[in-house]
Motif scaffolding. Structure first.
Motif, mmCIF file in Angstrom:
data_model
loop_
_atom_site.group_PDB
_atom_site.id
_atom_site.type_symbol
_atom_site.label_atom_id
_atom_site.label_comp_id
_atom_site.label_asym_id
_atom_site.label_seq_id
_atom_site.Cartn_x
_atom_site.Cartn_y
_atom_site.Cartn_z
ATOM 1 N N GLN A 154 -2.053 12.256 0.239
ATOM 2 C CA GLN A 154 -1.324 11.111 0.816
ATOM 3 C C GLN A 154 -1.820 10.757 2.213
ATOM 4 O O GLN A 154 -1.955 9.600 2.557
ATOM 5 C CB GLN A 154 0.179 11.409 0.866
ATOM 6 C CG GLN A 154 1.025 10.251 1.368
ATOM 7 C CD GLN A 154 1.221 9.172 0.305
ATOM 8 O OE1 GLN A 154 2.054 9.306 -0.564
ATOM 9 N NE2 GLN A 154 0.449 8.108 0.367
ATOM 10 N N LEU A 157 1.718 12.078 7.535
ATOM 11 C CA LEU A 157 3.111 11.738 7.236
ATOM 12 C C LEU A 157 3.931 11.536 8.506
ATOM 13 O O LEU A 157 4.757 10.638 8.582
ATOM 14 C CB LEU A 157 3.750 12.836 6.373
ATOM 15 C CG LEU A 157 3.080 13.061 5.012
ATOM 16 C CD1 LEU A 157 3.644 14.308 4.350
ATOM 17 C CD2 LEU A 157 3.255 11.843 4.118
ATOM 18 N N VAL A 169 5.105 5.588 6.436
ATOM 19 C CA VAL A 169 5.527 5.427 5.036
ATOM 20 C C VAL A 169 4.495 4.548 4.340
ATOM 21 O O VAL A 169 4.178 3.446 4.809
ATOM 22 C CB VAL A 169 6.941 4.792 4.940
ATOM 23 C CG1 VAL A 169 7.350 4.630 3.492
ATOM 24 C CG2 VAL A 169 7.961 5.637 5.699
ATOM 25 N N TYR A 170 3.973 5.047 3.234
ATOM 26 C CA TYR A 170 2.912 4.356 2.507
ATOM 27 C C TYR A 170 3.478 3.483 1.403
ATOM 28 O O TYR A 170 4.453 3.863 0.757
ATOM 29 C CB TYR A 170 1.941 5.386 1.911
ATOM 30 C CG TYR A 170 1.218 6.180 2.975
ATOM 31 C CD1 TYR A 170 -0.063 5.849 3.374
ATOM 32 C CD2 TYR A 170 1.845 7.252 3.621
ATOM 33 C CE1 TYR A 170 -0.725 6.560 4.364
ATOM 34 C CE2 TYR A 170 1.195 7.969 4.622
ATOM 35 C CZ TYR A 170 -0.088 7.614 4.982
ATOM 36 O OH TYR A 170 -0.727 8.312 5.969
ATOM 37 N N LYS A 173 3.226 5.623 -2.805
ATOM 38 C CA LYS A 173 3.523 7.023 -2.494
ATOM 39 C C LYS A 173 3.051 7.930 -3.618
ATOM 40 O O LYS A 173 3.129 7.568 -4.787
ATOM 41 C CB LYS A 173 5.029 7.219 -2.321
ATOM 42 C CG LYS A 173 5.555 6.754 -0.989
ATOM 43 C CD LYS A 173 7.000 7.172 -0.841
ATOM 44 C CE LYS A 173 7.630 6.464 0.323
ATOM 45 N NZ LYS A 173 9.064 6.353 0.188
ATOM 46 N N SER A 178 8.644 11.773 -2.284
ATOM 47 C CA SER A 178 9.976 11.421 -1.746
ATOM 48 C C SER A 178 11.019 12.469 -2.097
ATOM 49 O O SER A 178 11.951 12.707 -1.333
ATOM 50 C CB SER A 178 10.440 10.065 -2.286
ATOM 51 O OG SER A 178 9.507 9.075 -1.939
#
Length: 198
Positions: A154, A157, A169-170, A173, A178
């Motif tokens: 990812q 963060l 926040v991508y 995700k 989450s």
């Protein structure tokens, strides 16, 4: 060449690598590439209008940390549950310790999705593997001066510089992130505070 003399350079390089396996530099360049190709939502407790420019500027400080000479530090490593903790402690200077925590987790859970309309809830099985790396820097005047949390796929963060706290926040995700991240963050926060007090 005898087998022992053949092995010596390999053993020597392994001993040396024990002091130079701080992976912050690699993670920074990996995360910078991800951020350059993704539009992210940035939450920053220090400004109402955070931007990629402020994030890039902040990351310069972490690049400085990644280039610190570790040869004068005392290295230690240990396993604590699912966390592999590596620490470099310094006797002199403002920096007291650099901690690198690698956390590997496998997620296998069933999530129930409920709908507002009159549709029956559906269940979805989520399976994924995660590798988090956390970096924390303690200084003479702050238990946790710098903090950096990334996930292998990812990317970055969140990070902290003193009292500043920035979260990213991508739009796309990693599946299951989450569900996992609140628990992971809580565990890591407690672990970092405990390490910093040592």
């Amino acid at each position: 060449m005898t087998p022992l003399s053949f092995l010596f350079p390999i053993l020597f390089s392994f001993i040396l690598s024990q002091d130079s396996n701080l992976q912050l530099g690699q993670d920074l360049s990996k995360d910078s590439k991800i951020l350059a190709n993704t539009s992210v939502f940035i939450s920053d407790n220090a400004t109402l209008s955070p931007s990629m420019r402020t994030v890039e500027s902040d990351l310069e400080l972490f690049y400085v940390m990644a280039s610190i000479n570790l040869s004068q530090s005392k290295y230690s490593a240990r396993q604590q549950g699912k966390h592999h903790v590596q620490t470099w402690r310094f006797n002199e200077g403002n920096i007291k310790a650099i901690h690198q925590i690698e956390t590997t987790m496998a997620l296998d859970t069933v999530v129930t999705q409920r709908y507002l309309e009159n549709r029956a809830p559906t269940q979805q099985r989520i399976q994924n593997n995660f590798k988090f790396r956390t970096y924390a820097v303690s200084t003479a005047d702050a238990l946790i001066k710098l903090y950096y949390l990334t996930e292998d796929e990812q990317g970055l963060l969140e990070y902290k510089i003193d009292d500043r706290h920035v979260e990213l926040v991508y739009p796309k995700k990693k599946v299951g992130l989450s569900d996992l991240i609140p628990k992971v963050k809580d565990e890591l926060d407690q672990l970092v505070v405990a390490l910093s007090k040592q």
